[in-house]
Design an enzyme around this catalytic site. Sequence first.
Site, mmCIF file in Angstrom:
data_model
loop_
_atom_site.group_PDB
_atom_site.id
_atom_site.type_symbol
_atom_site.label_atom_id
_atom_site.label_comp_id
_atom_site.label_asym_id
_atom_site.label_seq_id
_atom_site.Cartn_x
_atom_site.Cartn_y
_atom_site.Cartn_z
ATOM 1 N N GLY A 165 -11.774 -2.365 -9.203
ATOM 2 C CA GLY A 165 -11.535 -3.939 -9.018
ATOM 3 C C GLY A 165 -9.716 -4.096 -8.560
ATOM 4 N N SER A 166 -9.355 -3.067 -7.838
ATOM 5 C CA SER A 166 -8.031 -3.307 -7.386
ATOM 6 C C SER A 166 -7.658 -4.469 -6.419
ATOM 7 C CB SER A 166 -7.509 -1.976 -6.915
ATOM 8 O OG SER A 166 -7.684 -1.689 -5.506
ATOM 9 N N ARG A 220 -23.386 -3.349 -3.308
ATOM 10 C CA ARG A 220 -24.782 -3.643 -3.106
ATOM 11 C C ARG A 220 -25.112 -4.346 -1.727
ATOM 12 N NH1 ARG A 220 -28.765 -2.833 -6.616
ATOM 13 N NH2 ARG A 220 -29.821 -4.597 -5.862
ATOM 14 N N ILE A 221 -26.289 -3.882 -1.457
ATOM 15 C CA ILE A 221 -26.889 -4.616 -0.129
ATOM 16 C C ILE A 221 -27.539 -5.932 -0.681
ATOM 17 C CG2 ILE A 221 -28.635 -4.393 1.886
ATOM 18 C CD1 ILE A 221 -27.740 -1.386 1.780
ATOM 19 N N LEU A 222 -27.061 -6.914 0.173
ATOM 20 C CA LEU A 222 -27.716 -8.077 -0.505
ATOM 21 C C LEU A 222 -28.565 -8.801 0.588
ATOM 22 C CD1 LEU A 222 -24.232 -9.774 -0.912
ATOM 23 C CD2 LEU A 222 -25.693 -9.134 -2.589
ATOM 24 N N HIS A 250 -13.817 -4.639 4.222
ATOM 25 C CA HIS A 250 -14.594 -3.440 4.423
ATOM 26 C C HIS A 250 -13.424 -2.560 4.757
ATOM 27 C CE1 HIS A 250 -17.718 -0.577 5.847
ATOM 28 N NE2 HIS A 250 -17.267 -0.677 6.799
ATOM 29 N N THR A 262 -22.463 -12.174 6.518
ATOM 30 C CA THR A 262 -23.835 -12.601 7.088
ATOM 31 C C THR A 262 -24.921 -11.507 6.630
ATOM 32 O OG1 THR A 262 -23.043 -11.195 9.241
ATOM 33 C CG2 THR A 262 -22.708 -13.724 8.960
ATOM 34 N N GLU A 295 -5.250 -3.613 2.219
ATOM 35 C CA GLU A 295 -6.459 -4.249 1.832
ATOM 36 C C GLU A 295 -5.920 -5.218 0.768
ATOM 37 O OE1 GLU A 295 -9.959 -2.480 0.094
ATOM 38 O OE2 GLU A 295 -9.700 -0.778 1.741
HETATM 39 C C1 GRF Z 1 -12.015 -1.079 -1.257
HETATM 40 O O1 GRF Z 1 -11.684 0.044 -0.398
HETATM 41 C C2 GRF Z 1 -13.086 -1.991 -0.419
HETATM 42 O O2 GRF Z 1 -12.652 -2.190 0.843
HETATM 43 C C3 GRF Z 1 -14.533 -1.433 -0.693
HETATM 44 O O3 GRF Z 1 -14.427 -0.915 -1.825
HETATM 45 C C4 GRF Z 1 -13.137 -0.374 -2.249
HETATM 46 C C5 GRF Z 1 -12.840 -1.231 -3.552
HETATM 47 O O4 GRF Z 1 -12.058 -1.008 -4.191
HETATM 48 N N1 GRF Z 1 -15.505 -2.631 -0.149
HETATM 49 P P1 GRF Z 1 -11.402 -2.045 -5.400
HETATM 50 O O5 GRF Z 1 -12.673 -1.945 -6.599
HETATM 51 O O6 GRF Z 1 -11.210 -3.373 -4.818
HETATM 52 O O7 GRF Z 1 -10.249 -1.109 -6.065
#
Ligand code: GRF
Length: 201
Positions: free
Chosen positions: A12-13, A91-93, A109, A141, A174
């Site tokens: 959850g960073s 998860r694939i939604l 992503h 989507t 990110e």
């Molecule tokens: C991140 O690299 C994000 O892009 C991908 O999964 C990772 C999650 O990292 N979808 P965090 O749990 O937010 O630390």
Amino acid sequence: MKKIVILISGRGSNMQAIVESAARQQWPARIAAVISNRADAGGLEFAASHGIPTAVVVSKQFATREAFDAALQAKIDEFAPDLVVLAGFMRILTAGFVGHYANRMLNIHPSLLPSFVGLATHQQALDAGVKVHGATVHFVTAELDHGPIVAQAVVPVLEGDDEDSLSHRVLEQEHQIYPQAVRQFIEGKLHIKGNCVHISE
Ligand code: GRF
């Protein structure tokens, strides 16, 4: 006050970066809940310690994807969110779930979409020999890792990089672009036209 629900599966960073930006920049929004599909998601502890309601809907306890998504949707909607933020939600939604949150669900992503969809994106980038890599924030989507792009960050791929070093460089970015994109949504600055997102000042 707009309401945001964040979905996580792990550390959850990105969720943490959003929570901290919202507080520091005094967004006109609050994180209404952090919901995980795994009870052991590390990020749940951070959320709880910041006074954010948490919930777990364990995906493994449902026989079908549809049943899980229905339960997850019911839990999310208890918090009546304006925006759903997928932050490492693995998860694939189903199309029904995605449709319910059309134009109000964002994902991050770890690649420069449309390159390298799916898993192991950093290894995919290394194997392809690309010289730049990065991350993409997009509206969700029904098609996996597609959807109108809100923001991208580019990092160099350096000589000697491995999955670890490259993912670390991308993750730092990110944590910059995701809070910024969420803030722009909250401020009503994101306008979807077809497959493009226009951002107003
Ligand atoms: C991140 O690299 C994000 O892009 C991908 O999964 C990772 C999650 O990292 N979808 P965090 O749990 O937010 O630390």
